[in-house]
Design a protein around this motif. Structure first.
Motif, PDB file in Angstrom:
ATOM      1  N   ALA A 119       0.935  -1.313  -0.025  1.00 50.06           N
ATOM      2  CA  ALA A 119       0.015  -0.063   0.223  1.00 50.06           C
ATOM      3  C   ALA A 119       0.738   1.214  -0.169  1.00 50.06           C
ATOM      4  CB  ALA A 119      -0.822  -0.056   1.157  1.00 50.06           C
ATOM      5  N   ALA A 120       1.792   1.435   0.867  1.00 50.75           N
ATOM      6  CA  ALA A 120       3.066   2.451   0.692  1.00 50.75           C
ATOM      7  C   ALA A 120       3.524   2.871  -0.303  1.00 50.75           C
ATOM      8  CB  ALA A 120       3.883   2.179   1.960  1.00 50.75           C
ATOM      9  N   HIS A 121       3.784   1.809  -1.261  1.00 46.82           N
ATOM     10  CA  HIS A 121       4.175   1.924  -2.639  1.00 46.82           C
ATOM     11  C   HIS A 121       3.307   1.737  -3.883  1.00 46.82           C
ATOM     12  CE1 HIS A 121       7.464   1.025  -0.086  1.00 46.82           C
ATOM     13  NE2 HIS A 121       7.992   1.812  -0.923  1.00 46.82           N
ATOM     14  N   ASP A 122       1.800   1.982  -3.464  1.00 44.83           N
ATOM     15  CA  ASP A 122       0.913   2.383  -4.465  1.00 44.83           C
ATOM     16  C   ASP A 122       0.619   0.946  -5.057  1.00 44.83           C
ATOM     17  OD1 ASP A 122       0.219   4.950  -3.846  1.00 44.83           O
ATOM     18  OD2 ASP A 122       1.968   5.695  -5.333  1.00 44.83           O
ATOM     19  N   TRP A 123       0.651  -0.301  -4.520  1.00 42.49           N
ATOM     20  CA  TRP A 123       0.640  -1.562  -4.879  1.00 42.49           C
ATOM     21  C   TRP A 123       1.557  -1.921  -6.099  1.00 42.49           C
ATOM     22  CZ3 TRP A 123      -2.149  -4.235  -1.475  1.00 42.49           C
ATOM     23  CH2 TRP A 123      -2.688  -3.780  -0.546  1.00 42.49           C
ATOM     24  N   GLN A 124       2.430  -1.339  -6.369  1.00 40.21           N
ATOM     25  CA  GLN A 124       3.329  -1.757  -7.454  1.00 40.21           C
ATOM     26  C   GLN A 124       4.500  -2.629  -6.638  1.00 40.21           C
ATOM     27  OE1 GLN A 124       5.047   1.734  -9.561  1.00 40.21           O
ATOM     28  NE2 GLN A 124       3.069   2.660  -9.429  1.00 40.21           N
ATOM     29  N   VAL A 125       4.275  -3.648  -7.320  1.00 43.68           N
ATOM     30  CA  VAL A 125       5.253  -4.959  -6.423  1.00 43.68           C
ATOM     31  C   VAL A 125       6.612  -4.648  -6.651  1.00 43.68           C
ATOM     32  CG1 VAL A 125       5.940  -7.439  -6.809  1.00 43.68           C
ATOM     33  CG2 VAL A 125       3.379  -6.628  -7.118  1.00 43.68           C
ATOM     34  N   LEU A 139       8.948 -11.334  -3.517  1.00 43.42           N
ATOM     35  CA  LEU A 139       7.853 -10.742  -3.082  1.00 43.42           C
ATOM     36  C   LEU A 139       6.504 -11.552  -3.640  1.00 43.42           C
ATOM     37  CD1 LEU A 139       6.379  -8.646  -1.398  1.00 43.42           C
ATOM     38  CD2 LEU A 139       6.603  -6.898  -3.024  1.00 43.42           C
ATOM     39  N   MET A 140       6.590 -11.467  -4.817  1.00 43.80           N
ATOM     40  CA  MET A 140       5.309 -12.336  -5.342  1.00 43.80           C
ATOM     41  C   MET A 140       4.947 -13.659  -4.752  1.00 43.80           C
ATOM     42  SD  MET A 140       3.707 -10.423  -7.422  1.00 43.80           S
ATOM     43  CE  MET A 140       2.455 -11.658  -7.756  1.00 43.80           C
ATOM     44  N   ARG A 141       5.914 -14.508  -4.543  1.00 46.78           N
ATOM     45  CA  ARG A 141       5.858 -15.647  -3.810  1.00 46.78           C
ATOM     46  C   ARG A 141       5.183 -15.534  -2.208  1.00 46.78           C
ATOM     47  NH1 ARG A 141       7.855 -18.406   0.157  1.00 46.78           N
ATOM     48  NH2 ARG A 141       9.289 -16.806   0.900  1.00 46.78           N
ATOM     49  N   ARG A 142       5.777 -14.428  -1.587  1.00 46.96           N
ATOM     50  CA  ARG A 142       5.052 -14.138  -0.460  1.00 46.96           C
ATOM     51  C   ARG A 142       3.864 -13.476  -0.527  1.00 46.96           C
ATOM     52  NH1 ARG A 142       9.752 -10.482   2.887  1.00 46.96           N
ATOM     53  NH2 ARG A 142      11.287 -12.037   2.437  1.00 46.96           N
ATOM     54  N   VAL A 143       3.353 -13.007  -1.624  1.00 46.39           N
ATOM     55  CA  VAL A 143       1.896 -12.481  -1.866  1.00 46.39           C
ATOM     56  C   VAL A 143       0.975 -13.792  -1.942  1.00 46.39           C
ATOM     57  CG1 VAL A 143       0.543 -11.280  -3.391  1.00 46.39           C
ATOM     58  CG2 VAL A 143       2.407 -10.216  -2.538  1.00 46.39           C
ATOM     59  N   GLU A 149      -2.614 -12.772  -3.926  1.00 48.48           N
ATOM     60  CA  GLU A 149      -2.656 -12.442  -5.261  1.00 48.48           C
ATOM     61  C   GLU A 149      -3.729 -11.854  -6.023  1.00 48.48           C
ATOM     62  OE1 GLU A 149      -3.819 -16.828  -4.784  1.00 48.48           O
ATOM     63  OE2 GLU A 149      -2.164 -15.692  -3.988  1.00 48.48           O
ATOM     64  N   GLY A 150      -5.107 -12.146  -5.330  1.00 52.09           N
ATOM     65  CA  GLY A 150      -6.157 -11.474  -5.960  1.00 52.09           C
ATOM     66  C   GLY A 150      -6.257 -10.015  -5.830  1.00 52.09           C
ATOM     67  N   LEU A 151      -5.243  -9.443  -5.024  1.00 50.14           N
ATOM     68  CA  LEU A 151      -5.488  -8.022  -4.731  1.00 50.14           C
ATOM     69  C   LEU A 151      -4.691  -7.374  -5.814  1.00 50.14           C
ATOM     70  CD1 LEU A 151      -4.862  -8.063  -0.857  1.00 50.14           C
ATOM     71  CD2 LEU A 151      -7.095  -7.721  -2.104  1.00 50.14           C
ATOM     72  N   LEU A 152      -3.760  -8.135  -6.382  1.00 55.60           N
ATOM     73  CA  LEU A 152      -3.167  -7.371  -7.485  1.00 55.60           C
ATOM     74  C   LEU A 152      -3.433  -7.662  -8.669  1.00 55.60           C
ATOM     75  CD1 LEU A 152       0.410  -8.235  -5.581  1.00 55.60           C
ATOM     76  CD2 LEU A 152      -0.732  -6.117  -5.373  1.00 55.60           C
TER      77      LEU A 152
END
Length: 156
Positions: A119-125, A139-143, A149-152
């Protein structure tokens, strides 16, 4: 309250005890009681509130009724330390008249940490991963592991 915050069992009775020293007057009794009250205040600050009453919490007012304000607070989601979420009502002088907190589990803190960083980085992975000092794929693995993953919006 302290045991409840730590998921403890039944709260034991803790009767007031004054020093074993002889108390010979009302003034000495008052002095002993004031010392005990000061000890309780110090214990509360150190044991019960130390892990979550700091400036790093995000406190937001969500409602106001007359002289009372309802605020909710979130922790910084720093890993590896006890953290709480909750709400409080304060009066017109800023005194807390109601407080409810929930201690987060380590898994909840990890989930909040990832969401907070995204959220602090405007949802830019990519930007969030860089700020966290990890790669995009990590980070994608953690998400995905956390079920977010449905949030992105994933672009192929």
């Amino acid at each position: 309250m302290y045991q409840y915050a730590l998921y403890g069992g039944p709260v034991r009775e803790d009767p007031v005890r004054l020093p074993d020293a002889y108390i010979g007057s009302l003034a000495e009794l008052r002095s002993a009681a004031e010392r005990r009250a000061a000890e309780w205040a110090a214990q509360h600050a150190g044991l019960m509130a130390d892990s979550w009453l700091d400036a790093s919490y995000d406190v937001r007012q969500v409602y106001r009724m007359g002289r009372f304000r309802l605020s909710r607070f979130l922790p910084p989601f720093a890993l590896h330390r006890p953290q709480h979420i909750g709400e409080m009502i304060t009066d017109g002088k800023g005194r807390v008249v109601y407080l409810k907190t929930f201690r987060l589990t380590d898994k909840q803190v990890r989930r909040g940490h990832v969401l907070h960083r995204l959220a602090a980085h405007d949802w830019q992975v990519g930007r969030a991963a860089e700020a966290m000092g990890i790669g995009h794929q990590e980070l994608m693995r953690r998400v995905e592991h956390l079920g977010f993953e449905g949030l992105l919006k994933l672009h192929g």
